[in-house]
Design an enzyme around this catalytic site. Structure first.
Site, PDB file in Angstrom:
ATOM      1  N   ASN A   1      92.643  31.140   2.573  1.00 12.70           N
ATOM      2  CA  ASN A   1      91.199  30.907   2.619  1.00 12.70           C
ATOM      3  C   ASN A   1      90.576  31.281   1.278  1.00 12.70           C
ATOM      4  O   ASN A   1      91.015  32.233   0.614  1.00 12.70           O
ATOM      5  CB  ASN A   1      90.531  31.639   3.797  1.00 12.70           C
ATOM      6  CG  ASN A   1      90.711  33.144   3.775  1.00 12.70           C
ATOM      7  OD1 ASN A   1      91.705  33.654   3.284  1.00 12.70           O
ATOM      8  ND2 ASN A   1      89.751  33.853   4.334  1.00 12.70           N
TER       9      ASN A   1
ATOM     10  N   ALA B   1      80.327  32.251  -2.824  1.00 12.58           N
ATOM     11  CA  ALA B   1      79.010  32.882  -2.705  1.00 12.58           C
ATOM     12  C   ALA B   1      78.047  31.981  -1.938  1.00 12.58           C
ATOM     13  O   ALA B   1      77.158  32.463  -1.236  1.00 12.58           O
ATOM     14  CB  ALA B   1      78.463  33.198  -4.090  1.00 12.58           C
TER      15      ALA B   1
ATOM     16  N   GLU C   1      94.229  26.807   6.357  1.00  9.32           N
ATOM     17  CA  GLU C   1      94.931  25.645   6.918  1.00  9.32           C
ATOM     18  C   GLU C   1      94.561  24.374   6.171  1.00  9.32           C
ATOM     19  O   GLU C   1      95.412  23.536   5.864  1.00  9.32           O
ATOM     20  CB  GLU C   1      94.576  25.484   8.407  1.00  9.32           C
ATOM     21  CG  GLU C   1      94.951  26.674   9.277  1.00  9.32           C
ATOM     22  CD  GLU C   1      93.827  27.706   9.401  1.00  9.32           C
ATOM     23  OE1 GLU C   1      93.062  27.896   8.421  1.00  9.32           O
ATOM     24  OE2 GLU C   1      93.712  28.316  10.477  1.00  9.32           O
TER      25      GLU C   1
HETATM   26 ZN    ZN Z   1      89.466  26.363   9.550  1.00  9.65          ZN
END
Ligand code: ZN
Length: 146
Positions: free
Chosen positions: A43, A47, A56
């Protein structure tokens, strides 16, 4: 491939590259192609919060952008960050993390939901395994537009 331990290890390793200064929820993902290749993602927050992307989808867009479109499974490892005394991210997970709805739908575009597997690493080394169809039932896909 029946033993997905290599895939889960790749997801846990990819989690170390997670950029999550806002949520502190670090996620790694590892996508397995039908030819046995593993593409990882993490991930990446921003900001401007909505500009962030999940692990994913990072893995999926990396794979598709490299010409890979046939997938067998994805492993996900996500948890709030914890560090050891040396400041290294700990690999212990406190709970299973599942793909969000947007990621489920994006994966749906490229896989057979009845056979594609979603594995999620949980606390204590446990692994939960679902088909995408279980996580995204009665889904909308490319065949609906054919
Ligand atoms: Zn997701």
């Amino acid at each position: 491939m029946e033993d997905y331990s290599r895939l889960l290890e790749a997801a846990i390793k990819a989690r170390h590259n997670s950029y999550a200064p806002y949520s502190h929820f670090r996620v790694g993902a590892a996508l397995l192609t039908k030819s046995g290749e593993i593409i990882t993602g993490c991930n990446i927050e921003n900001a401007s919060y909505p500009a962030g992307i999940c692990a994913e989808r990072t893995a999926l867009v990396k794979a598709v952008s490299e010409g890979k479109r046939e997938f067998e499974a994805i492993a996900v490892a996500g948890s709030l960050e914890q560090f050891d005394e040396a400041g290294v991210l700990k690999d212990e997970l406190t709970a299973p993390a599942f793909p969000c709805g947007i990621c489920r739908q994006m994966l749906r575009e490229f896989v057979d939901p009845e056979s594609f597997l979603v594995l999620t690493a949980a606390e204590g080394g446990k692994v939960l395994k679902y088909t995408l169809a279980q996580l995204l039932p009665e889904s909308f896909g490319p065949e609906n537009l054919a």
